[in-house]
Design an enzyme around this catalytic site. Structure first.
Site, PDB file in Angstrom:
ATOM      1  N   LYS A 190       0.753  -1.207   0.163  1.00 21.69           N
ATOM      2  CA  LYS A 190       0.018  -0.032  -0.131  1.00 21.69           C
ATOM      3  C   LYS A 190       0.778   1.363  -0.054  1.00 21.69           C
ATOM      4  O   LYS A 190       0.453   2.193  -0.454  1.00 21.69           O
ATOM      5  CB  LYS A 190      -0.970   0.005   1.123  1.00 21.69           C
ATOM      6  CG  LYS A 190      -0.496   0.109   2.566  1.00 21.69           C
ATOM      7  CD  LYS A 190      -0.144   1.409   2.888  1.00 21.69           C
ATOM      8  CE  LYS A 190       0.593   1.357   4.266  1.00 21.69           C
ATOM      9  NZ  LYS A 190       0.985   2.897   4.700  1.00 21.69           N
ATOM     10  N   THR A 247      -4.064   5.287   3.323  1.00 21.18           N
ATOM     11  CA  THR A 247      -2.869   5.766   2.567  1.00 21.18           C
ATOM     12  C   THR A 247      -3.009   6.582   1.459  1.00 21.18           C
ATOM     13  O   THR A 247      -2.148   7.699   0.928  1.00 21.18           O
ATOM     14  CB  THR A 247      -1.664   4.815   2.819  1.00 21.18           C
ATOM     15  OG1 THR A 247      -1.911   4.025   3.939  1.00 21.18           O
ATOM     16  CG2 THR A 247      -0.220   5.566   2.789  1.00 21.18           C
TER      17      THR A 247
HETATM   18  O1  LIG Z   1       1.438   3.309   7.583  1.00 22.21           O
HETATM   19  C1  LIG Z   1       0.891   4.230   7.815  1.00 22.21           C
HETATM   20  C2  LIG Z   1      -0.573   4.493   8.079  1.00 22.21           C
HETATM   21  O2  LIG Z   1      -1.190   3.169   8.179  1.00 22.21           O
HETATM   22  C3  LIG Z   1       1.658   5.602   7.840  1.00 22.21           C
HETATM   23  O3  LIG Z   1       1.611   5.808   6.386  1.00 22.21           O
HETATM   24  P1  LIG Z   1       2.721   6.787   5.878  1.00 22.21           P
HETATM   25  O4  LIG Z   1       3.871   6.097   6.288  1.00 22.21           O
HETATM   26  O5  LIG Z   1       2.720   6.834   4.391  1.00 22.21           O
HETATM   27  O6  LIG Z   1       2.646   8.168   6.597  1.00 22.21           O
END
Ligand SMILES: O=C(CO)COP(=O)(O)O
Ligand SMILES: NC(=O)C1=CN([C@@H]2O[C@H](COP(=O)(O)OP(=O)(O)OC[C@H]3O[C@@H](n4cnc5c(N)ncnc54)[C@H](OP(=O)(O)O)[C@@H]3O)[C@@H](O)[C@H]2O)C=CC1
Length: 326
Positions: A190, A247
């Site tokens: 993701k 995300t």
């Molecule tokens: O894993 C995350 C939310 O579940 C954090 O996302 P980011 O690392 O893109 O900030």
């Protein structure tokens, strides 16, 4: 099965700090380990971590750089970046005196080996009981006690369930699972897909493109999951679809923000960990080894490595041969 009264969190970044708060709220006795002595001392005295600004660290959380002391906890959470997880567990392993659960909280796939986080733990600490925690959960939301739900998987269902009991609270709701691989795939992929969607938004391609890219991203995540034996309910669950939705739709995401900057032709924000950047090349290597098509992830890897421009990558995705939806 023993109760898990004490928890040590290895890695005092944004996520480690939030998870220490989670464990403290659940009533555990908590140690937060930082690798840097001065960093640990500063956090311990100010109760503030610059990696998670504006969040006060509860007084009952012990912040230390003493790894031997941390290793005595009943369960360990590893919250370093994915590419540093092996190094952290290697250091920890020599201090472990019994087969404790080690829960990977990083999202990624190891470069070179193509290994997922629990496989790395199993290699680096053969007597530990590896587990994985993943799902839609921004550190800032979690640390502030906003309602969050995640998946926590271990090979043994009773262990997974006990770990959930140890960390769960009225604001943090883990669901237990035995589908370790399914949980790991969702968390790793993701981040790459969020970069793609961020690029599309930064390029002002419109809300329709954002939805299409997220959906086709989910299709390729599902294909990889199927090839690697993930369960469909995991892929459509919190650690798969749930985290993808979060995300790919939020400016709070560092991966989305990286894509957004690239799409706008701006310099990406400095000093912020975006795991998708590191996962992209290894994800497409892994997919290729399984004969799984992941065109969106491939486009991200090509853009990040400079092999393709953004416009060429968009055009490449849109002019692929028409096909049945699956
Ligand atoms: O894993 C995350 C939310 O579940 C954090 O996302 P980011 O690392 O893109 O900030
Ligand atoms: N932030 C979030 O919202 C979420 C993050 N995650 C995942 O958690 C992982 C960590 O992310 P996050 O906390 O945000 O990142 P940060 O950049 O905030 O922090 C990373 C931390 O890891 C430490 N670290 C780096 N290398 C090592 C090492 N070899 N040994 C020990 N500690 C090390 C760093 O120490 P130092 O300060 O000394 O550099 C730093 O404290 C990532 O895989 C991420 O995807 C998962 C869910 C949510």
């Amino acid at each position: 099965m023993p109760a898990f009264n004490s928890v040590a969190v290895i890695g005092a970044g944004a996520w480690g700090t939030a998870l220490a708060a989670v464990a403290a709220r659940a009533g555990r006795s908590v140690t937060l380990w930082a690798r840097n002595v001065e960093h640990a001392a500063r956090i311990a005295s100010t109760r503030d971590n610059p990696r998670l600004p504006g969040v006060r660290i509860a007084p009952e959380i012990v912040v230390t750089s003493d790894l031997a002391k941390s290793a005595r906890a009943d369960m360990l959470l590893i919250a370093t970046p994915a590419q540093h997880l092996r190094g952290a567990v290697n250091m920890l392993a020599s201090h472990l005196t019994r087969p404790v659960p080690i829960v990977a909280c990083a999202k990624g796939i190891e470069h070179g080996t193509h290994k997922f986080m629990t496989d790395v733990i199993a290699e680096a600490a053969p007597h530990a009981q590896p587990a994985i925690l993943s799902g839609p959960s921004f550190a800032d939301d979690v640390a502030r006690g906003l309602p969050t739900a995640v998946t926590l998987a271990a090979k043994d269902e009773a262990l997974a369930s006990n770990l959930v009991q140890a960390l769960g609270s009225p604001t943090f709701r883990p669901y237990h699972s035995t589908d370790i691989r399914g949980v790991e795939i969702g968390g790793a992929a993701k981040n790459v897909l969020a970069i793609a969607v961020g690029i599309a938004v930064g390029r002002k391609l419109g809300a329709s493109a954002q939805a299409a890219l997220t959906t086709r991203g989910f299709a390729e995540l599902t294909r990889l999951g199927r090839a690697l034996g993930a369960r469909s309910e995991t892929i459509t669950g919190l650690s798969g679809l749930g985290d993808l939705i979060l995300t790919c739709s939020s400016l709070q995401s560092r991966n989305f923000a990286l894509g957004l900057a690239l799409g706008r032709g701006e310099q990406p924000p400095a000093g912020r960990l975006a795991e998708g950047e590191f996962t992209a090349p290894v994800l497409i290597e892994l997919a290729a080894s399984q004969n799984v098509e992941m065109p969106v992830s491939e486009a991200v890897a090509s853009i990040l490595s400079g092999r393709s421009t953004i416009d060429a990558a968009i055009s490449g995705l849109m002019t692929r041969p028409f096909k049945a939806e699956e």
